[in-house]
Design a protein around this motif. Sequence first.
Motif, PDB file in Angstrom:
ATOM      1  N   SER A  87      -9.466   4.713  -1.679  1.00 62.83           N
ATOM      2  CA  SER A  87      -8.475   5.447  -2.466  1.00 62.83           C
ATOM      3  C   SER A  87      -8.760   6.938  -2.429  1.00 62.83           C
ATOM      4  O   SER A  87      -9.917   7.362  -2.555  1.00 62.83           O
ATOM      5  N   SER A 112       1.384   4.511  -3.014  1.00 64.57           N
ATOM      6  CA  SER A 112       0.740   5.736  -2.533  1.00 64.57           C
ATOM      7  C   SER A 112       1.711   6.902  -2.523  1.00 64.57           C
ATOM      8  O   SER A 112       2.889   6.745  -2.223  1.00 64.57           O
ATOM      9  N   TYR A 122       0.819  -1.210   0.000  1.00 62.63           N
ATOM     10  CA  TYR A 122       0.000   0.000   0.000  1.00 62.63           C
ATOM     11  C   TYR A 122       0.860   1.271   0.000  1.00 62.63           C
ATOM     12  O   TYR A 122       0.557   2.229  -0.712  1.00 62.63           O
ATOM     13  N   SER A 123       1.913   1.284   0.787  1.00 66.66           N
ATOM     14  CA  SER A 123       2.720   2.510   0.890  1.00 66.66           C
ATOM     15  C   SER A 123       3.497   2.793  -0.387  1.00 66.66           C
ATOM     16  O   SER A 123       3.676   3.955  -0.758  1.00 66.66           O
ATOM     17  N   HIS A 169      -3.491   7.687  -3.038  1.00 60.09           N
ATOM     18  CA  HIS A 169      -3.226   7.075  -1.731  1.00 60.09           C
ATOM     19  C   HIS A 169      -4.249   5.970  -1.539  1.00 60.09           C
ATOM     20  O   HIS A 169      -5.447   6.235  -1.503  1.00 60.09           O
ATOM     21  N   GLU A 170      -3.762   4.744  -1.446  1.00 55.58           N
ATOM     22  CA  GLU A 170      -4.656   3.621  -1.199  1.00 55.58           C
ATOM     23  C   GLU A 170      -4.431   3.185   0.240  1.00 55.58           C
ATOM     24  O   GLU A 170      -3.300   2.933   0.650  1.00 55.58           O
ATOM     25  N   LYS A 216      -3.550  12.888   0.534  1.00 57.89           N
ATOM     26  CA  LYS A 216      -3.571  12.364   1.901  1.00 57.89           C
ATOM     27  C   LYS A 216      -4.654  13.000   2.757  1.00 57.89           C
ATOM     28  O   LYS A 216      -5.225  12.362   3.615  1.00 57.89           O
TER      29      LYS A 216
END
Length: 175
Positions: A125, A45, A41-42, A102-103, A129
């Motif tokens: 999503s 994103s 995920y990071s 960003h997920e 942020k």
Amino acid sequence: MKKYILLLFLFASVSLPAQEEETKDYSKQVATLDSTIETLYSVISGDAGIERDWDLFKHLFHKNAKLIPTGKTQEGETVARYLTPDDYIKSSGKWLFENGFHEVEINRETQTFGNITQVFSTYESFKNKDDEKPFMRGINSIQLMNDGERWWIINIYWMQESKENPIPEKYLPKN
């Protein structure tokens, strides 16, 4: 003597870049199931204009891994696309960089048998942020393998939420 100095200079200039090139140690990012999914995920994103660490992204995946988005065409046909990690980078990398993405994982259901694990990871999503409302939600079905040394993502198969297919309550966070 000049020949020796010239040879020494050429040797040094050829070998210096190789010495400067360091191999990044990504072992912590794939040491546990949690760290592997958190890294997934990071790594995709980031705000607009932020380049993703595509080497780390590729490190998460087994050499034969697939990323499989599914959805409906404009004609209403349900389809799946089969992408390698490199295909994903080519098809989505520029968009992620230009638009921001960003997920965020909001729920996880995990099943493990031996060295294989299946994770249903519900996500939201956001473009930024700080956005309060997601522009999209869905579920990533992530298959992983632990080879005794680390976790490998074997496949990610995902579908976005739609009016016809809302995310079932059991895959949403428990209040």
